[in-house]
Design a protein around this motif. Sequence first.
Motif, PDB file in Angstrom:
ATOM      1  N   UNK A   1       0.849  -1.190   0.000  1.00 58.65           N
ATOM      2  CA  UNK A   1       0.000   0.000   0.000  1.00 58.65           C
ATOM      3  C   UNK A   1       0.880   1.234   0.000  1.00 58.65           C
ATOM      4  N   UNK A   2       0.794   2.013  -1.061  1.00 62.15           N
ATOM      5  CA  UNK A   2       1.581   3.234  -1.195  1.00 62.15           C
ATOM      6  C   UNK A   2       0.665   4.372  -1.630  1.00 62.15           C
ATOM      7  N   UNK A   3       1.169   5.596  -1.559  1.00 63.38           N
ATOM      8  CA  UNK A   3       0.372   6.749  -1.984  1.00 63.38           C
ATOM      9  C   UNK A   3       1.225   7.721  -2.779  1.00 63.38           C
ATOM     10  N   UNK A   4       0.594   8.314  -3.784  1.00 61.42           N
ATOM     11  CA  UNK A   4       1.240   9.341  -4.610  1.00 61.42           C
ATOM     12  C   UNK A   4       0.174   9.980  -5.480  1.00 61.42           C
ATOM     13  N   UNK A   5       0.337  11.265  -5.758  1.00 61.43           N
ATOM     14  CA  UNK A   5      -0.536  11.986  -6.682  1.00 61.43           C
ATOM     15  C   UNK A   5      -2.014  11.841  -6.297  1.00 61.43           C
ATOM     16  N   UNK A   6      -2.316  12.038  -5.005  1.00 61.91           N
ATOM     17  CA  UNK A   6      -3.688  11.997  -4.481  1.00 61.91           C
ATOM     18  C   UNK A   6      -4.368  10.644  -4.686  1.00 61.91           C
ATOM     19  N   UNK A   7      -3.575   9.614  -4.822  1.00 61.91           N
ATOM     20  CA  UNK A   7      -4.107   8.265  -5.033  1.00 61.91           C
ATOM     21  C   UNK A   7      -3.366   7.292  -4.135  1.00 61.91           C
ATOM     22  N   UNK A   8      -4.104   6.326  -3.593  1.00 67.20           N
ATOM     23  CA  UNK A   8      -3.486   5.232  -2.840  1.00 67.20           C
ATOM     24  C   UNK A   8      -3.497   4.000  -3.733  1.00 67.20           C
ATOM     25  N   UNK A   9      -2.326   3.376  -3.852  1.00 70.80           N
ATOM     26  CA  UNK A   9      -2.168   2.200  -4.699  1.00 70.80           C
ATOM     27  C   UNK A   9      -2.156   0.956  -3.814  1.00 70.80           C
ATOM     28  N   UNK A  10      -3.039   0.012  -4.117  1.00 73.18           N
ATOM     29  CA  UNK A  10      -3.083  -1.259  -3.389  1.00 73.18           C
ATOM     30  C   UNK A  10      -2.674  -2.346  -4.372  1.00 73.18           C
ATOM     31  N   UNK A  11      -1.435  -2.806  -4.218  1.00 73.97           N
ATOM     32  CA  UNK A  11      -0.840  -3.740  -5.177  1.00 73.97           C
ATOM     33  C   UNK A  11      -0.749  -5.140  -4.577  1.00 73.97           C
ATOM     34  N   UNK A  12      -1.338  -6.160  -5.211  1.00 69.84           N
ATOM     35  CA  UNK A  12      -1.210  -7.540  -4.711  1.00 69.84           C
ATOM     36  C   UNK A  12       0.241  -7.999  -4.778  1.00 69.84           C
ATOM     37  N   UNK A  13       0.679  -8.669  -3.727  1.00 72.70           N
ATOM     38  CA  UNK A  13       2.047  -9.177  -3.685  1.00 72.70           C
ATOM     39  C   UNK A  13       2.119 -10.666  -4.001  1.00 72.70           C
ATOM     40  N   UNK A  14       0.961 -11.331  -4.025  1.00 69.58           N
ATOM     41  CA  UNK A  14       0.908 -12.763  -4.320  1.00 69.58           C
ATOM     42  C   UNK A  14      -0.136 -13.026  -5.397  1.00 69.58           C
ATOM     43  N   UNK A  15       0.059 -14.079  -6.153  1.00 71.76           N
ATOM     44  CA  UNK A  15      -0.900 -14.448  -7.194  1.00 71.76           C
ATOM     45  C   UNK A  15      -2.245 -14.877  -6.612  1.00 71.76           C
ATOM     46  N   UNK A  16      -2.234 -15.380  -5.366  1.00 71.55           N
ATOM     47  CA  UNK A  16      -3.486 -15.847  -4.771  1.00 71.55           C
ATOM     48  C   UNK A  16      -4.199 -14.771  -3.948  1.00 71.55           C
ATOM     49  N   UNK A  17      -3.730 -13.534  -4.014  1.00 71.03           N
ATOM     50  CA  UNK A  17      -4.449 -12.438  -3.350  1.00 71.03           C
ATOM     51  C   UNK A  17      -5.843 -12.312  -3.949  1.00 71.03           C
ATOM     52  N   UNK A  18      -6.828 -12.188  -3.088  1.00 73.84           N
ATOM     53  CA  UNK A  18      -8.234 -12.171  -3.511  1.00 73.84           C
ATOM     54  C   UNK A  18      -8.683 -10.728  -3.773  1.00 73.84           C
ATOM     55  N   UNK A  19      -8.647 -10.322  -5.036  1.00 78.07           N
ATOM     56  CA  UNK A  19      -9.013  -8.940  -5.378  1.00 78.07           C
ATOM     57  C   UNK A  19     -10.504  -8.682  -5.233  1.00 78.07           C
ATOM     58  N   UNK A  20     -11.328  -9.697  -5.458  1.00 77.61           N
ATOM     59  CA  UNK A  20     -12.778  -9.527  -5.259  1.00 77.61           C
ATOM     60  C   UNK A  20     -13.055  -9.191  -3.793  1.00 77.61           C
ATOM     61  N   UNK A  21     -12.468  -9.954  -2.909  1.00 77.00           N
ATOM     62  CA  UNK A  21     -12.649  -9.697  -1.479  1.00 77.00           C
ATOM     63  C   UNK A  21     -12.034  -8.368  -1.088  1.00 77.00           C
ATOM     64  N   UNK A  22     -10.879  -8.051  -1.682  1.00 79.60           N
ATOM     65  CA  UNK A  22     -10.227  -6.774  -1.384  1.00 79.60           C
ATOM     66  C   UNK A  22     -11.120  -5.600  -1.752  1.00 79.60           C
ATOM     67  N   UNK A  23     -11.790  -5.685  -2.893  1.00 77.61           N
ATOM     68  CA  UNK A  23     -12.715  -4.616  -3.311  1.00 77.61           C
ATOM     69  C   UNK A  23     -13.858  -4.467  -2.311  1.00 77.61           C
ATOM     70  N   UNK A  24     -14.390  -5.593  -1.865  1.00 80.83           N
ATOM     71  CA  UNK A  24     -15.479  -5.561  -0.887  1.00 80.83           C
ATOM     72  C   UNK A  24     -15.030  -4.900   0.408  1.00 80.83           C
ATOM     73  N   UNK A  25     -13.826  -5.231   0.847  1.00 78.14           N
ATOM     74  CA  UNK A  25     -13.294  -4.647   2.080  1.00 78.14           C
ATOM     75  C   UNK A  25     -13.023  -3.160   1.915  1.00 78.14           C
ATOM     76  N   UNK A  26     -12.378  -2.786   0.821  1.00 77.11           N
ATOM     77  CA  UNK A  26     -12.039  -1.381   0.575  1.00 77.11           C
ATOM     78  C   UNK A  26     -13.292  -0.505   0.531  1.00 77.11           C
ATOM     79  N   UNK A  27     -14.386  -1.057   0.033  1.00 74.56           N
ATOM     80  CA  UNK A  27     -15.627  -0.283  -0.071  1.00 74.56           C
ATOM     81  C   UNK A  27     -16.163   0.148   1.290  1.00 74.56           C
ATOM     82  N   UNK A  28     -15.657  -0.471   2.373  1.00 71.31           N
ATOM     83  CA  UNK A  28     -16.146  -0.155   3.718  1.00 71.31           C
ATOM     84  C   UNK A  28     -15.115   0.586   4.565  1.00 71.31           C
ATOM     85  N   UNK A  29     -13.992   0.949   3.987  1.00 71.09           N
ATOM     86  CA  UNK A  29     -12.950   1.649   4.753  1.00 71.09           C
ATOM     87  C   UNK A  29     -13.183   3.160   4.658  1.00 71.09           C
TER      88      UNK A  29
END
Length: 393
Positions: free
Chosen positions: A42-70
Amino acid sequence: MKEILLLKDGEIVLKGLNRRSFEDVLKKNLKHALRSAGRFEITSAQSTIYVKPLDDDADLEKACEIVSRVFGIIAFSRAAVCEKTIESVLETAPKYLENQLNNIKTFKVEAKRSDKKFPLKSPEICREVGGEILSKFPHLKVDVHNPDLVVNVEIRDFGAYVHGEPIRGAGGIPVGTGGRAAILISGGLDSPVAAYMMAKRGIRLTAIHFASPPYTSPRAEDKVVRLLRRVSRYAGDMVMYTVPFTKLQEKIKDECPEELFTIIMRRLMMQISERIAEKYECQALITGESLGQVASQTIGALSCTDEATDMLVFRPLIGMDKQEIIDIAYKIDTYDISIEPYEDCCTVFTPKHPRTRPVLKYVKEAQEKPNFEPLVEEALQNLKVTRISADDE
């Protein structure tokens, strides 16, 4: 194809010199919330936070669901990452958005070029990408006013990104930037919504629940725990202190005027909550009261309740009607639990004819006649501690 989440800050951008500290808290909250979806950088630059998966098995669907509530995120996008060349963008856009493009009739392209060294300007990028999409999907037409899909191309310092329309985030400010407060939580509709609303304003929550066994069942307390787990999806982990309130309620019933039962009960709750809150470094109390909703929530009754504590009391629902509260309960998924038929201690000793315009002088006199302090001390010595996390659902 590599993917990333692009998150847009909300009110944080208005924080001036404090913006960095708000962003640091937000990134910490994101890291904690995303732990169940895999490993992310998780990094930030240019008024944007970048959430980059570090593993191939990272669950982006679940990540989107979680991020929507932060809280602190106003919008986010799941985006494809490509090389910072127009050729790579032209190859990526139709491929990445193929499913969406096959199921619409109109589109337009929007481009943002943060990296001014990129050889094409934004209108030129839009023209090139739009032409490529039309050549691959001949059934489509361009509609710049009301398109079915907006294709977004962002040229940034670290790479190029392609995504569809951003998803709305939870808004607010990051939990933990607004201090800590104690929510007086029951099993009803109102207090979980009040907790959610104050967490949205950056408050880190501690929960206080009053139980009166055997008048209230263990299921009533379990109901509150389940409600708080739903709230913790937004508010983060918290601790709940359950206060054994039976002896105090019985003493109120035996030694106080019936029409003042509820007011005196609420005053004792506020006084006990204040002592718990001070011990655990909370700066305010939160209740789910709405003006005029019940007899204990008239201006006169609330004035008598407030006088019992020196601590600041937040009432985020004070001007809301019941339907507005229900709508939020549906949104945060607490409604179905709240309407389960397990009574809390507030409903057990409800007087038949409660005083709606209590006089503070007479309320204090009625409360001072019995000696409640030994029972208050006993209750404080026997608090039950429950740790609440959304991961336990």
